[in-house]
Design an enzyme around this catalytic site. Sequence first.
Site, PDB file in Angstrom:
ATOM      1  N   SER A  99       0.345  -1.461   0.008  1.00  0.00           N
ATOM      2  CA  SER A  99      -0.028  -0.213   0.502  1.00  0.00           C
ATOM      3  C   SER A  99       1.166   1.184   0.084  1.00  0.00           C
ATOM      4  O   SER A  99       1.408   1.166  -0.477  1.00  0.00           O
ATOM      5  CB  SER A  99      -1.175  -0.129   1.445  1.00  0.00           C
ATOM      6  OG  SER A  99      -2.755   0.889   0.896  1.00  0.00           O
ATOM      7  N   ASP A 123      -9.742  -5.527  -4.716  1.00  0.00           N
ATOM      8  CA  ASP A 123      -9.083  -4.246  -3.897  1.00  0.00           C
ATOM      9  C   ASP A 123      -9.316  -2.875  -4.522  1.00  0.00           C
ATOM     10  O   ASP A 123      -8.484  -2.921  -5.492  1.00  0.00           O
ATOM     11  CB  ASP A 123      -7.629  -4.481  -3.735  1.00  0.00           C
ATOM     12  CG  ASP A 123      -6.838  -3.328  -3.011  1.00  0.00           C
ATOM     13  OD1 ASP A 123      -7.587  -2.611  -2.020  1.00  0.00           O
ATOM     14  OD2 ASP A 123      -5.907  -2.868  -2.716  1.00  0.00           O
ATOM     15  N   HIS A 159      -6.275  -6.523  -0.630  1.00  0.00           N
ATOM     16  CA  HIS A 159      -5.226  -5.236  -0.529  1.00  0.00           C
ATOM     17  C   HIS A 159      -4.379  -6.392  -0.165  1.00  0.00           C
ATOM     18  O   HIS A 159      -4.125  -7.190   0.932  1.00  0.00           O
ATOM     19  CB  HIS A 159      -6.156  -4.580   0.474  1.00  0.00           C
ATOM     20  CG  HIS A 159      -5.094  -3.105   0.486  1.00  0.00           C
ATOM     21  ND1 HIS A 159      -4.832  -2.575  -0.875  1.00  0.00           N
ATOM     22  CD2 HIS A 159      -4.389  -2.119   1.509  1.00  0.00           C
ATOM     23  CE1 HIS A 159      -4.355  -1.134  -0.068  1.00  0.00           C
ATOM     24  NE2 HIS A 159      -3.568  -1.277   0.495  1.00  0.00           N
TER      25      HIS A 159
END
Length: 499
Positions: A182, A442, A467
């Site tokens: 991320s 995601d 994710h």
Amino acid sequence: MKEKIVFKYLVLLVLVSVDQAFSFQLIRGRPVGKHGLLGLPKTSESYVGDSLPKAQWFEQRLDHFDPVNTQTWKQRYFVNLNYFDRQSEAPIFLQLGGEGEADPIWLERGQIATNYAKHFKAGQVYLEHRYYGKSHPTVDMSTKNLQYLTSEQALQDAASFIEYFKKENNLPNNKWIVFGGSYSGSLAAWFRLKYPHLVSGAIASSAPVKAVLNFDTYLEVVDTSLGPKCVSNIRSAMNELEPLLDNENGWEILTKKFRLCDPLDGTNKDDVANFVSAVAGNFEGVVQYNKDNRKFEGAQAGNITIDVVCSTMTNVNGKSSIDRFAEVNSNLLDAYSQKCLDYKYENFIKQLREINFANGSMARQWTYQTCTEFGFFQSSDYPTQPFGNYFPIDFFVQQCIDIFGSKFNRKFIERSIEFTNNYYGGLNLTVSNVLFPNGLIDPWHALGVLHEINPSARPLIISGTAHCADMYPDSEDDPQSLKDARKKIKYAIGQFLQN
């Protein structure tokens, strides 16, 4: 003491301490509580205590870009050399910390440890991000002191650390691969972009490399992942909910149905926005972390998946749409052992104004970064999403102002986002030796690299995953697409090390 759960679904899932209880909260798309976006990999008691790597500290510069400023601070990191073959000059794998506390369990149980480091006989290092966890460059988090919280400073932290680690451990020739997920996935890609002489490649998992003010397409992906039948039932529930916001009798009904900590006052538009974004966030969070083999400290809702919430929404069984909508909310409250839902805007703002590291939740730091670098505001402006337009982009801009001051207005944020994309390149970054894994479930993949940049910088699209799913330990429930993706990641690492 009454337990509360504070929901402000701006963009991320967060664990925060409210009335001495852990709350489940989506703040600007990140679980920015104790462990940030990644949470923790599933583990067992055998990996607790003395078996984990101990914290070490590195003296880091406060401001890398001001030669006159000589202030320093202590940055935390962890090392695992269990697989490391020093004699063969095996590589070093550096995991970059993100918007949460670095936990050494990743060096024992994460995919990097159990698969890639073991295969390549690599040493592992986990570097905590400045201002998060216990890496505190300043005495507090006042707005003035947060000026040193930037991605550029964090990247130079990593560069300085690599040079230090190589010298301290007499490892001048070993190649480095950098990893992140991320936000830290973006950092990994940007590190290879800005410091190609220090690392041979990067694995940038679920990395939103494009900064945007209005991330309304987040809800587009959520809707697609939930499916048309589930979304249709959510829309029906909202059609029943909206008239109840118009009168006091309706406010009382909603207070009871959704287990609100305080009576709803429909004339307070900020509270209404927080409330609706909270119930929308129930679905956002489930989609973002669907079946990803993670564990959040204090959280027990890993078994609440898209299938579960959509089954609740579509299984009429004599219940109205809004009752099923409220049932999803109650299920999540119960999963996190919460008595009620704190939707109050003033509580949310008060929490993010906390400048004491000891009392804060790490949500303030991440919110500051979104207001000064990235945006990422998950608004209700996407036209076909089912949650109404109760939390538009202006609602999030106002939060930046209410938390940090009038300077942080829309024009300021837009200029900051423009700088970020110009500095790194957005989706047009020119980089080599980077793999960008992204799960199609995601919502963050919408801001990631989905097309080949060049033969050595390309996406890895993983169907049926959410994710950062590729970073977690193997699970018997992993889809074949995820198993195949991990093989491709291992192959890419090998290619990067050969170049």
